[in-house]
Design an enzyme around this catalytic site. Structure first.
Site, PDB file in Angstrom:
ATOM      1  N   VAL A  10       0.846  -1.179   0.000  1.00  0.00           N
ATOM      2  CA  VAL A  10       0.000   0.000   0.000  1.00  0.00           C
ATOM      3  C   VAL A  10       0.890   1.242   0.000  1.00  0.00           C
ATOM      4  O   VAL A  10       1.831   1.335   0.782  1.00  0.00           O
ATOM      5  CB  VAL A  10      -0.940   0.025   1.223  1.00  0.00           C
ATOM      6  CG1 VAL A  10      -1.860   1.242   1.177  1.00  0.00           C
ATOM      7  CG2 VAL A  10      -1.772  -1.247   1.268  1.00  0.00           C
TER       8      VAL A  10
ATOM      9  N   ASP B 160     -12.350 -11.737   7.473  1.00  0.00           N
ATOM     10  CA  ASP B 160     -11.027 -11.526   8.059  1.00  0.00           C
ATOM     11  C   ASP B 160     -11.031 -10.295   8.967  1.00  0.00           C
ATOM     12  O   ASP B 160     -10.116  -9.483   8.932  1.00  0.00           O
ATOM     13  CB  ASP B 160      -9.978 -11.366   6.961  1.00  0.00           C
ATOM     14  CG  ASP B 160      -8.544 -11.487   7.507  1.00  0.00           C
ATOM     15  OD1 ASP B 160      -8.361 -12.149   8.553  1.00  0.00           O
ATOM     16  OD2 ASP B 160      -7.626 -10.918   6.895  1.00  0.00           O
TER      17      ASP B 160
END
Length: 744
Positions: A47, A164
């Site tokens: 990211v 998740d």
């Protein structure tokens, strides 16, 4: 800064040529997104902090992990790519305040990418680590949990299961908003044609510390798996460690599947029992034994918060209550926008160190820093709704500032200003008014009568006067503040427009409907010009225009105004955002007033479902919408259903809010109305008297709502043939209310 991802700080490693260029910064994706800094690396890739050069906004760009970096397996690479594409489609389809916004996705030079909002905040894992794994304070836990549950209620309604959920995927922004990110292994239903498992081998999806038993057993997974993971997250926030914090991944998985978790209060005895019960309910091995939807979890958390606020204010609240909801409300209460916050203090990050302990700071250079930190801590306590602790801490800061700086120092006055605001939120309005007036007097002497901090205190005093139904005094104060602000900062300054807005609201409370409409329309036009048509303050003023139109009986125009605001809010905030639903609610009121009861009934039915999904069945706004639904059922002649709805709403309100709460009594009145229409007048009389007695006891016999209840009682007596009793009661009502409403 934090992006919408779950990655950890990056470390050197193998990168492809394309990624190698990006590692140096300055890489350009699709001739649009300039990569500046690698800020995280997680299971799905890297990211980057980046700039969208087309729009000039800062964004986070998530790039797929280099192909085959770990296995060299082409099949694995295809699975990874397919999961990434699914993440993009799922995330881009979600529009909710509690979910990270996805702006764009695609492929560039063989690298898949996802463009997300760049968030100013930190994930819960980082917050826990920074606190050295000390558990968070209960108000912080319930605040974060309530926001996460609301977001999950929305995603589950869309057919999306996260799969998740963990602390690293939950980000707390600097303004207190909590967002879920990384739907990288989310499950979207058949709408987009994906099966429940992407790997032929049953590759595990999830993180061991937070995986549900059904995930571990490769069984069918639905939204209740996310609720189990939420239970794991709350357990960790409450105790500092996950429920099964064992030595290796296999032991952790076996713990989830086979072992009963240790009760959180065994590790932290001061935890509230209802919070422990919720956590353990979420951690049930069998999905059927868990709460069955996130909206109910959200409702339980709201009830805990409401109980906590009520307990902290018990025995200290005066007999001052907000305006009654007469069947269906058609006007807004005046509100303070608090656009000007004097003496801003630095933001205090959650570290698990909240307290209201007695505070002493040494005289000297360190004193002011310590005071600023404690004042920021108090401000954050207020932000999460813990107004009593916030007030106590602000008061302690005031005492220390008096000692270190003197009681008339601007910073000491700023602390008192914040303490006064806490008093208004605790319904201690008389005390708040006295404190605001004292602050305004001192600031006027020290800073000058036209200083913006002086005017801010006077503005808040005017708001408190309105809350106390002293609308004539409030009007005079608003008018004086407005004149000063126009003279000093101009007619279009945001603070000036806030004062104009509240003045318009107060005019409506004085019964000056035509003037209220003219003033509200002028503010809406000015805010449109200065802030933009879709700015929240502009939309708030456009809502006030709708209220004013309703007071003038122009229900068709009011309906158009509310529908326009609802569309704007849906575009900007999402269809299920509370502000969007509030505008649609008012549109439903207008439909009822226009005699379009069938349309109103359909709209309220939709809104009840949306409110329940977003906030839970016991949320006050859910109950308010159900109240409207019950009234509308009566308007279409379905009185049996109306009675059943009124009884259920009143029962929930009595349990959650208390028997004397205004909303509880408004709900009970609807029971009596329905009974009357069904011809059950003796039973209706009993309920009408109960409501009238309660309103007289709380508000006084001359309050308009108490008088209206006695009028209801007299009407019921007439229907029972007890005309003399009815006439005597009406004479008493006329004598008590002979002074009439306040006018200017």
């Amino acid at each position: 800064m934090a992006a919408g991802h779950s990655g950890q700080p990056h470390h050197p490693g193998h990168v492809s040529d394309g990624h190698r260029a990006a590692e140096q910064g300055g890489g350009l994706v699709q001739n649009r997104y300039r990569l500046h800094e690698l800020i995280g690396r997680g299971g799905m890739g890297e990211v980057w902090r980046a700039l969208d050069e087309s729009l000039g906004r800062r964004v986070a760009v998530k790039c797929l992990k280099p192909a085959g970096a770990e296995s060299g397996d082409a099949g694995f690479t295809r699975i990874l790519q397919e999961r990434f594409r699914r993440e993009a489609r799922v995330a881009a389809s979600l529009q909710h305040r509690g979910i990270t916004v996805v702006h764009d996705f695609g492929e560039h030079d063989g690298v898949l990418f996802l463009v997300m909002e760049l968030l100013d905040g930190r994930n819960l894992l980082q917050i826990l680590d920074d606190a050295q794994r000390h558990p968070l304070p209960v108000p912080d836990i319930t605040d974060a949990a309530e926001q996460v549950a609301a977001a999950l209620a929305y995603t589950h309604a869309q057919g999306v299961v996260h799969r998740d959920l963990k602390p690293a995927n939950i980000i707390r922004l600097s303004d207190g908003t909590v967002k879920i990110c990384d739907f990288g292994i989310a499950r979207l239903g058949h709408d987009i044609g994906f099966t429940s498992r992407l790997t032929g081998s049953g590759m595990a999806m999830g993180t061991p510390h937070y995986m549900s038993p059904e995930q571990i057993d490769a069984a069918e997974v639905d939204h209740r798996s996310d609720l189990y993971s939420l239970g794991c997250v709350l357990y960790e926030l409450a105790t500092g460690a996950p429920p099964f914090d064992l030595g290796d991944a296999w032991s952790i998985l076996v713990g989830h599947r086979d072992t009963t978790p240790e009760p959180p209060r065994a590790r932290r005895p001061e935890l509230p029992a209802d919070l422990e019960r919720l956590i353990l309910d979420l951690l049930a091995k069998d999905p059927e034994e868990r709460p069955q939807d996130a909206a109910d979890v959200c409702g339980r958390l709201k009830a805990m918060r409401a109980a906590g606020v009520a307990a902290s204010a018990a025995g200290r609240r005066p007999a001052e209550l907000p305006d009654w909801a007469r069947s269906l409300r058609t006007g807004s209460a005046a509100r303070s926008t608090r656009a000007h916050r004097p003496a801003a203090v630095p933001h205090h990050e959650l570290t698990g160190a909240w307290s209201t302990r007695a505070m002493t700071v040494p005289a000297g250079p360190e004193a002011l820093d310590a005071l600023a930190a404690r004042q920021a801590e108090a401000a954050d306590l207020g932000r999460i709704g813990n107004w009593q602790q916030a007030y106590d801490l602000h008061t302690a800061v005031c005492a220390e500032r008096d000692r270190v700086q003197g009681p008339e120092h601007p910073a000491a006055l700023a602390s008192r200003h914040e303490a006064a605001y806490c008093l208004t939120r605790l319904a201690r309005t008389e005390e708040a008014l006295r404190l605001y007036r004292w602050i305004a007097e001192v600031r006027g002497r020290v800073l000058g009568p036209d200083h913006q901090d002086t005017l801010a205190a006077r503005h808040e005093a005017a708001f408190a006067l309105g809350r106390l139904d002293r609308h004539v005094d409030a009007h005079r104060e608003y008018a004086a503040v407005l004149a000063a602000r126009e003279r000093t900062v101009g007619a279009d300054d945001p603070d000036t427009l806030s004062c104009k807005h509240n003045l318009a609201v107060n005019l409506g409370q004085l019964g000056r409907a035509a003037e209220a409409y003219t003033a509200a329309a002028a503010v809406a036009a000015a805010r449109t010009r200065v802030l933009g048509a879709a700015h929240p303050d502009t939309l708030l003023s456009r809502v006030e225009v709708g209220y004013a139109l309703g007071r003038l009986g122009r229900w068709g125009d009011a309906l158009d105004a509310y529908l326009e605001v609802a569309r704007e809010r849906a575009d900007a905030l999402g269809a299920d955002h509370p502000d969007t639903l509030a505008a649609r609610y008012e549109a439903g009121i207008c439909l009822g007033r226009l005699g379009r009861s069938d349309e109103a009934l359909a709209l309220f039915d939709e809104l009840v479902a949306a409110r329940t999904r977003a906030s839970g069945s016991a949320d006050p706004e859910t109950l308010r919408t159900r109240h409207a639904l019950g009234v509308t059922l009566g308007l279409v002649g379905q009185w049996d259903q109306a009675l059943a709805e009124a009884r259920e709403v009143a029962a929930i309100r009595e349990r959650v809010l208390g028997p004397a709460d205004p909303d509880t009594l408004a709900g009970k009145r609807e029971i009596a109305v329905a009974m009357g229409w069904l011809g059950r007048w003796p039973a209706a009389l009993t309920v009408y008297r109960e409501v009238a007695d309660a309103r007289e006891r709380v508000l006084g016999p001359a309050h308009p709502d108490a008088l209206a209840s006695r009028t209801d009682e007299a009407h019921c007596l007439e229907r029972l043939g007890r005309a003399e009793e009815a006439r005597e009661l009406l004479r008493r009502v006329a004598a008590t209310g002979s002074d009439g409403p306040e006018r200017l």
